[in-house]
Design an enzyme around this catalytic site. Structure first.
Site, PDB file in Angstrom:
ATOM      1  N   THR A  65       3.500   3.121  -7.266  1.00 17.03           N
ATOM      2  CA  THR A  65       3.680   4.510  -6.844  1.00 17.03           C
ATOM      3  C   THR A  65       3.274   5.477  -7.948  1.00 17.03           C
ATOM      4  O   THR A  65       2.575   6.466  -7.695  1.00 17.03           O
ATOM      5  CB  THR A  65       5.140   4.761  -6.434  1.00 17.03           C
ATOM      6  OG1 THR A  65       5.483   3.888  -5.354  1.00 17.03           O
ATOM      7  CG2 THR A  65       5.333   6.199  -5.984  1.00 17.03           C
TER       8      THR A  65
ATOM      9  N   ASP B   5       9.171   0.476 -11.007  1.00 13.64           N
ATOM     10  CA  ASP B   5       9.388  -0.887 -10.530  1.00 13.64           C
ATOM     11  C   ASP B   5       8.077  -1.665 -10.630  1.00 13.64           C
ATOM     12  O   ASP B   5       7.788  -2.296 -11.642  1.00 13.64           O
ATOM     13  CB  ASP B   5       9.915  -0.838  -9.100  1.00 13.64           C
ATOM     14  CG  ASP B   5      10.389  -2.183  -8.592  1.00 13.64           C
ATOM     15  OD1 ASP B   5      10.036  -3.218  -9.191  1.00 13.64           O
ATOM     16  OD2 ASP B   5      11.104  -2.237  -7.585  1.00 13.64           O
ATOM     17  N   THR B   6       7.255  -1.598  -9.613  1.00 17.17           N
ATOM     18  CA  THR B   6       5.962  -2.289  -9.657  1.00 17.17           C
ATOM     19  C   THR B   6       4.879  -1.423 -10.302  1.00 17.17           C
ATOM     20  O   THR B   6       3.788  -1.905 -10.571  1.00 17.17           O
ATOM     21  CB  THR B   6       5.494  -2.654  -8.238  1.00 17.17           C
ATOM     22  OG1 THR B   6       5.246  -1.446  -7.498  1.00 17.17           O
ATOM     23  CG2 THR B   6       6.533  -3.496  -7.521  1.00 17.17           C
ATOM     24  N   ARG B   7       5.190  -0.136 -10.503  1.00 19.85           N
ATOM     25  CA  ARG B   7       4.286   0.866 -11.081  1.00 19.85           C
ATOM     26  C   ARG B   7       3.218   1.332 -10.092  1.00 19.85           C
ATOM     27  O   ARG B   7       2.401   2.221 -10.401  1.00 19.85           O
ATOM     28  CB  ARG B   7       3.643   0.344 -12.368  1.00 19.85           C
ATOM     29  CG  ARG B   7       3.027   1.432 -13.236  1.00 19.85           C
ATOM     30  CD  ARG B   7       2.836   0.967 -14.675  1.00 19.85           C
ATOM     31  NE  ARG B   7       4.113   1.001 -15.395  1.00 19.85           N
ATOM     32  CZ  ARG B   7       4.268   0.550 -16.631  1.00 19.85           C
ATOM     33  NH1 ARG B   7       3.248   0.017 -17.275  1.00 19.85           N
ATOM     34  NH2 ARG B   7       5.446   0.619 -17.234  1.00 19.85           N
TER      35      ARG B   7
ATOM     36  N   LYS C 287       0.831  -1.191   0.000  1.00 16.01           N
ATOM     37  CA  LYS C 287       0.000   0.000   0.000  1.00 16.01           C
ATOM     38  C   LYS C 287       0.871   1.248   0.000  1.00 16.01           C
ATOM     39  O   LYS C 287       1.847   1.347   0.725  1.00 16.01           O
ATOM     40  CB  LYS C 287      -0.907   0.000   1.239  1.00 16.01           C
ATOM     41  CG  LYS C 287      -1.890   1.150   1.289  1.00 16.01           C
ATOM     42  CD  LYS C 287      -2.782   1.057   2.509  1.00 16.01           C
ATOM     43  CE  LYS C 287      -3.775   2.217   2.561  1.00 16.01           C
ATOM     44  NZ  LYS C 287      -4.634   2.143   3.769  1.00 16.01           N
TER      45      LYS C 287
ATOM     46  N   ALA D 257      21.200   0.140  -7.747  1.00  7.79           N
ATOM     47  CA  ALA D 257      21.855   0.892  -6.675  1.00  7.79           C
ATOM     48  C   ALA D 257      22.124   2.307  -7.173  1.00  7.79           C
ATOM     49  O   ALA D 257      23.020   2.517  -8.001  1.00  7.79           O
ATOM     50  CB  ALA D 257      23.151   0.208  -6.262  1.00  7.79           C
ATOM     51  N   TYR D 258      21.355   3.262  -6.678  1.00  5.46           N
ATOM     52  CA  TYR D 258      21.525   4.658  -7.083  1.00  5.46           C
ATOM     53  C   TYR D 258      22.559   5.343  -6.189  1.00  5.46           C
ATOM     54  O   TYR D 258      22.698   4.987  -5.007  1.00  5.46           O
ATOM     55  CB  TYR D 258      20.193   5.394  -7.025  1.00  5.46           C
ATOM     56  CG  TYR D 258      19.237   4.972  -8.111  1.00  5.46           C
ATOM     57  CD1 TYR D 258      19.411   5.428  -9.420  1.00  5.46           C
ATOM     58  CD2 TYR D 258      18.179   4.101  -7.849  1.00  5.46           C
ATOM     59  CE1 TYR D 258      18.545   5.036 -10.436  1.00  5.46           C
ATOM     60  CE2 TYR D 258      17.312   3.704  -8.859  1.00  5.46           C
ATOM     61  CZ  TYR D 258      17.502   4.176 -10.148  1.00  5.46           C
ATOM     62  OH  TYR D 258      16.665   3.779 -11.153  1.00  5.46           O
ATOM     63  N   PRO D 259      23.265   6.332  -6.712  1.00  4.90           N
ATOM     64  CA  PRO D 259      24.357   6.944  -5.943  1.00  4.90           C
ATOM     65  C   PRO D 259      23.902   7.657  -4.684  1.00  4.90           C
ATOM     66  O   PRO D 259      24.638   7.694  -3.691  1.00  4.90           O
ATOM     67  CB  PRO D 259      24.990   7.924  -6.943  1.00  4.90           C
ATOM     68  CG  PRO D 259      23.924   8.186  -7.964  1.00  4.90           C
ATOM     69  CD  PRO D 259      23.164   6.904  -8.080  1.00  4.90           C
ATOM     70  N   TRP D 260      22.701   8.241  -4.687  1.00  2.73           N
ATOM     71  CA  TRP D 260      22.230   8.948  -3.496  1.00  2.73           C
ATOM     72  C   TRP D 260      21.847   7.997  -2.365  1.00  2.73           C
ATOM     73  O   TRP D 260      21.589   8.431  -1.260  1.00  2.73           O
ATOM     74  CB  TRP D 260      21.055   9.863  -3.834  1.00  2.73           C
ATOM     75  CG  TRP D 260      19.965   9.223  -4.631  1.00  2.73           C
ATOM     76  CD1 TRP D 260      18.946   8.437  -4.167  1.00  2.73           C
ATOM     77  CD2 TRP D 260      19.786   9.310  -6.055  1.00  2.73           C
ATOM     78  NE1 TRP D 260      18.143   8.027  -5.200  1.00  2.73           N
ATOM     79  CE2 TRP D 260      18.622   8.553  -6.379  1.00  2.73           C
ATOM     80  CE3 TRP D 260      20.468   9.952  -7.078  1.00  2.73           C
ATOM     81  CZ2 TRP D 260      18.161   8.428  -7.686  1.00  2.73           C
ATOM     82  CZ3 TRP D 260      19.999   9.824  -8.375  1.00  2.73           C
ATOM     83  CH2 TRP D 260      18.859   9.068  -8.664  1.00  2.73           C
TER      84      TRP D 260
END
Length: 216
Positions: A128, A124-126, A95, A194-197
């Site tokens: 959001t 990703d799962t769409r 949710k 893996a994003y840099p932030w």
């Protein structure tokens, strides 16, 4: 466009897709050429992953003699583990939780007859994106109703750095998935990005991104 590196030949660690800040910057630059033609009015960034791409993209969309595109922030949570770093696997929740939304009165934002770009880092799962779009469309219709209008005539667009090629848990309307209103810089396998932030070791992050070809 898809990344060319074959994930089947990678180790467990390198099955993570490491992304550098340089690469994010480059993806936004590429996308700006297409987005600029849309002549959008507002950018709405979904936090926290959409904030940095939105700010970078605004720079590329800036036109001489005109003000910068306004960015508005919304924060939604779909993940159970709030301790987000690139070395910690998150479990996707079922949710969406609304953490922060636009205060239309204080910000003076009017969605009627506007072109609005929603930005997140990954599709990703769409779930959001589906939630954000539905809620914003509802807000636009409510604004129209208050002004005695039948329709808000608001046009929404979506931009993400990465779209995961996987079955989605939510749908986006055909009006979005028409080849014009949905833009993803790269299609990727269903892998751990893996994003840099999110990194707590930016030197290692950069090293891995360079080895995988995800720097510039």
């Amino acid at each position: 466009m898809r990344y060319k590196k074959p994930f089947s030949k990678m180790t467990e660690e390198t099955k993570k897709l490491f992304i550098s800040y340089n690469h994010v910057h480059q993806l936004c630059k590429e996308a700006a050429d297409k987005i600029r033609k849309l002549d959008i009015d507002y950018i709405i960034a979904i936090g926290g992953g959409g904030f940095i791409p939105a700010r970078i993209l605004r720079t590329f969309l800036k036109e001489p003699g005109k003000p910068s595109k306004r960015i508005f922030a919304i924060i939604l949570s779909l993940y159970e583990d709030a301790n987000t770093v690139s070395t910690t696997v998150e479990e996707v929740g079922s949710k969406v939780k609304r953490i922060q939304w636009i205060n239309y009165g204080d910000s003076g934002i009017d969605l009627i007859n506007k072109k609005v770009l929603i930005i997140d880092e990954v599709d990703d799962t769409r779930t959001t994106l589906h939630y954000a779009l539905n809620e914003l469309q509802g807000d636009a219709q409510e604004q129209a109703r208050r002004m005695g209008l039948k329709d808000s005539n608001t046009e929404f667009f979506i931009y993400v750095l990465h779209n995961k090629l996987k079955p989605k848990k939510a749908d986006l309307p055909a009006s979005i998935m028409d080849g014009k209103h949905y833009i993803a810089s790269r299609d990727v396998p269903d892998c751990w990005i893996a994003y840099p932030w999110e990194s707590n070791d930016i030197a290692y992050q950069q090293k891995m991104a360079e080895e995988q070809g995800n720097d510039i």
